[in-house]
Design a protein around this motif. Structure first.
Motif, PDB file in Angstrom:
ATOM      1  N   TYR A 158       0.925  -1.293  -0.066  1.00  0.00           N
ATOM      2  CA  TYR A 158       0.217   0.038   0.111  1.00  0.00           C
ATOM      3  C   TYR A 158       0.924   1.161   0.025  1.00  0.00           C
ATOM      4  O   TYR A 158       0.151   2.265  -0.167  1.00  0.00           O
ATOM      5  N   ASN A 159       1.993   1.156  -0.205  1.00  0.00           N
ATOM      6  CA  ASN A 159       3.117   2.513  -0.164  1.00  0.00           C
ATOM      7  C   ASN A 159       2.826   2.926  -1.626  1.00  0.00           C
ATOM      8  O   ASN A 159       2.768   4.318  -1.638  1.00  0.00           O
ATOM      9  N   ARG A 160       2.101   2.354  -2.496  1.00  0.00           N
ATOM     10  CA  ARG A 160       1.877   2.954  -3.764  1.00  0.00           C
ATOM     11  C   ARG A 160       0.631   3.855  -3.650  1.00  0.00           C
ATOM     12  O   ARG A 160       0.535   4.701  -4.453  1.00  0.00           O
ATOM     13  N   ALA A 161      -0.295   3.323  -2.947  1.00  0.00           N
ATOM     14  CA  ALA A 161      -1.408   3.948  -2.474  1.00  0.00           C
ATOM     15  C   ALA A 161      -1.437   5.257  -1.699  1.00  0.00           C
ATOM     16  O   ALA A 161      -2.075   6.175  -1.681  1.00  0.00           O
ATOM     17  N   GLY A 162      -0.043   5.304  -0.983  1.00  0.00           N
ATOM     18  CA  GLY A 162      -0.042   6.507   0.061  1.00  0.00           C
ATOM     19  C   GLY A 162       1.251   7.092  -0.331  1.00  0.00           C
ATOM     20  O   GLY A 162       1.211   8.214  -1.128  1.00  0.00           O
ATOM     21  N   ALA A 175      -5.454  10.425  -0.276  1.00  0.00           N
ATOM     22  CA  ALA A 175      -4.985   9.095  -0.851  1.00  0.00           C
ATOM     23  C   ALA A 175      -5.573   7.920   0.020  1.00  0.00           C
ATOM     24  O   ALA A 175      -5.967   7.146  -0.442  1.00  0.00           O
ATOM     25  N   ARG A 176      -5.691   8.117   1.496  1.00  0.00           N
ATOM     26  CA  ARG A 176      -6.107   7.434   2.271  1.00  0.00           C
ATOM     27  C   ARG A 176      -7.583   6.751   2.090  1.00  0.00           C
ATOM     28  O   ARG A 176      -8.215   5.803   1.962  1.00  0.00           O
ATOM     29  N   ASP A 177      -8.405   8.095   1.643  1.00  0.00           N
ATOM     30  CA  ASP A 177      -9.790   7.970   1.396  1.00  0.00           C
ATOM     31  C   ASP A 177     -10.010   7.112   0.083  1.00  0.00           C
ATOM     32  O   ASP A 177     -10.909   6.236  -0.004  1.00  0.00           O
ATOM     33  N   ASP A 178      -9.152   7.469  -1.126  1.00  0.00           N
ATOM     34  CA  ASP A 178      -9.346   6.667  -2.219  1.00  0.00           C
ATOM     35  C   ASP A 178      -8.834   4.953  -2.111  1.00  0.00           C
ATOM     36  O   ASP A 178      -9.446   4.154  -2.667  1.00  0.00           O
ATOM     37  N   MET A 179      -7.768   5.140  -1.296  1.00  0.00           N
ATOM     38  CA  MET A 179      -7.324   3.426  -0.720  1.00  0.00           C
ATOM     39  C   MET A 179      -8.593   2.737  -0.124  1.00  0.00           C
ATOM     40  O   MET A 179      -8.913   1.542  -0.537  1.00  0.00           O
ATOM     41  N   PHE A 180      -9.102   3.314   0.786  1.00  0.00           N
ATOM     42  CA  PHE A 180     -10.147   2.566   1.541  1.00  0.00           C
ATOM     43  C   PHE A 180     -11.352   2.387   0.356  1.00  0.00           C
ATOM     44  O   PHE A 180     -11.830   1.087   0.543  1.00  0.00           O
ATOM     45  N   SER A 181     -11.753   3.338  -0.115  1.00  0.00           N
ATOM     46  CA  SER A 181     -12.854   3.108  -1.298  1.00  0.00           C
ATOM     47  C   SER A 181     -12.543   1.700  -2.142  1.00  0.00           C
ATOM     48  O   SER A 181     -13.473   1.054  -2.612  1.00  0.00           O
ATOM     49  N   ALA A 182     -11.297   1.922  -2.572  1.00  0.00           N
ATOM     50  CA  ALA A 182     -11.118   0.857  -3.606  1.00  0.00           C
ATOM     51  C   ALA A 182     -10.759  -0.639  -3.189  1.00  0.00           C
ATOM     52  O   ALA A 182     -10.950  -1.473  -3.612  1.00  0.00           O
ATOM     53  N   THR A 183     -10.231  -0.611  -1.827  1.00  0.00           N
ATOM     54  CA  THR A 183      -9.644  -1.918  -1.225  1.00  0.00           C
ATOM     55  C   THR A 183     -10.256  -2.323   0.088  1.00  0.00           C
ATOM     56  O   THR A 183      -9.684  -3.369   0.692  1.00  0.00           O
TER      57      THR A 183
END
Length: 321
Positions: free
Chosen positions: A164-168, A248-256
């Motif tokens: 998840y480094n890539r998402a953050g 970035a965190r919000d997008d990560m949660f939404s997708a994963t």
């Protein structure tokens, strides 16, 4: 004149309060309501003190009340015993467990991992904290460098930051393009589904820290020579980009945040409480029983058989003080 005893003084005070309440019905009603509210709050705290697995919750004190070291160590000792039982069960049954910790700088990931691994075997509970990718790794498929570290049978692998480094951090600090980040978010649920279907128990934790607490912790790292190693130039650069990380965190949660690999969020402003809450939670997520073991006994030592301590001038380590 004879002074009233403590008991008599206490009785007199109670009678005065009762008399005041009888004279003032409104005050009596308020007092009764306050007593009832206090009782209800206590009952609610007791009800929440047991989670679904029967473990005591770490959140028994009021949320805004810092947990004392004495209480923390007492609760942690019990949870460490359960983690040892979990370790034995994982080895006996060949379970595969993968735990991911993510969060902002200063959220407490390292301290939480240390609390988990303090009393278990590093051969079973293995911590993975990968450095920046090499030029060769940068040319690989993004997930490739992480896959060899996934657990085999009888292992618990803990990632201190993960794919998840890539998402953050990579997205926020410009180490990957927006298009690369979006493609990652689209692909990672498929990879995680394959991981789960292979028999790995995958747990993903996000540690949430407030801006004020993050500032306090990073300033502590600056001022404490024992913690300087925790502060990297990247931490200082990323500190100013709070809301970019939030997006970035919000997008990560939404997708994963999926049904087969959900995110679990823990408030980490109180580190001690966060450690206990996370350990208690992960114990409910991995089915285990305490394996039956006979208490071992130390055998008798052999006799000296003529052995004598050598007359050798050892180079001794001198006392520190």
């Amino acid at each position: 004149m004879k002074r009233a005893s403590k008991a008599e003084a206490s009785t007199a005070r109670r009678k005065r309060v009762e008399a005041d309440l009888e004279r003032e019905p409104a005050a009596k009603a308020v007092a009764k309501a306050a007593i009832k509210a206090k009782a209800e709050k206590k009952a609610k705290s007791k009800a929440q003190a047991k989670d679904s697995g029967g473990h005591e919750s770490a959140a028994t004190p009021a949320p805004d009340e810092p947990m004392s070291r004495k209480r923390y160590e007492k609760e942690l000792r019990k949870l460490h015993a359960e983690l040892v039982a979990l370790q034995l069960w994982v080895q006996e049954k060949g379970l595969k467990v993968c735990i991911i910790f993510e969060g902002r700088d200063g959220a407490g990931k390292g301290g939480t991992i240390k609390a988990i691994t303090d009393r278990v075997s590093p051969r079973v509970f293995r911590v993975v904290a990968l450095p920046s990718p090499s030029d060769r790794e940068k040319s690989q498929m993004y997930m490739q460098r992480y896959l060899p570290h996934l657990p085999a049978a009888g292992e618990v692998v803990i990632f201190d930051r993960s794919w998840y480094n890539r998402a953050g951090v990579e997205r926020v600090m410009g180490f990957c393009s927006d298009d690369q980040a979006k493609r990652f978010l689209a692909a990672v649920p498929l990879v995680e589904k394959a991981i789960v279907q292979s028999g790995i128990i995958l747990l993903k934790y996000w540690l949430e820290v407030s801006p004020e607490e993050q500032t306090r912790r990073l300033e502590d790292r600056i001022n404490d020579p024992r913690k300087l190693w925790k502060l990297s130039p990247m931490d200082l650069k990323s500190y100013s980009r709070w809301y970019d990380y939030s997006r970035a965190r919000d997008d990560m949660f939404s997708a994963t945040d999926t049904g087969f690999a959900p995110w679990f969020v823990c408030d980490s402003n109180d580190k001690r409480r966060a450690h206990l809450d996370i350990i208690s939670h992960l114990l409910t997520q991995v089915p285990y029983k305490s394996p039956k073991r006979e208490k071992p006994k130390l055998p008798k030592r052999q006799k000296a058989g003529g052995y004598r301590d050598p007359q050798y001038a050892f180079k001794r380590v001198p006392p520190a003080s």
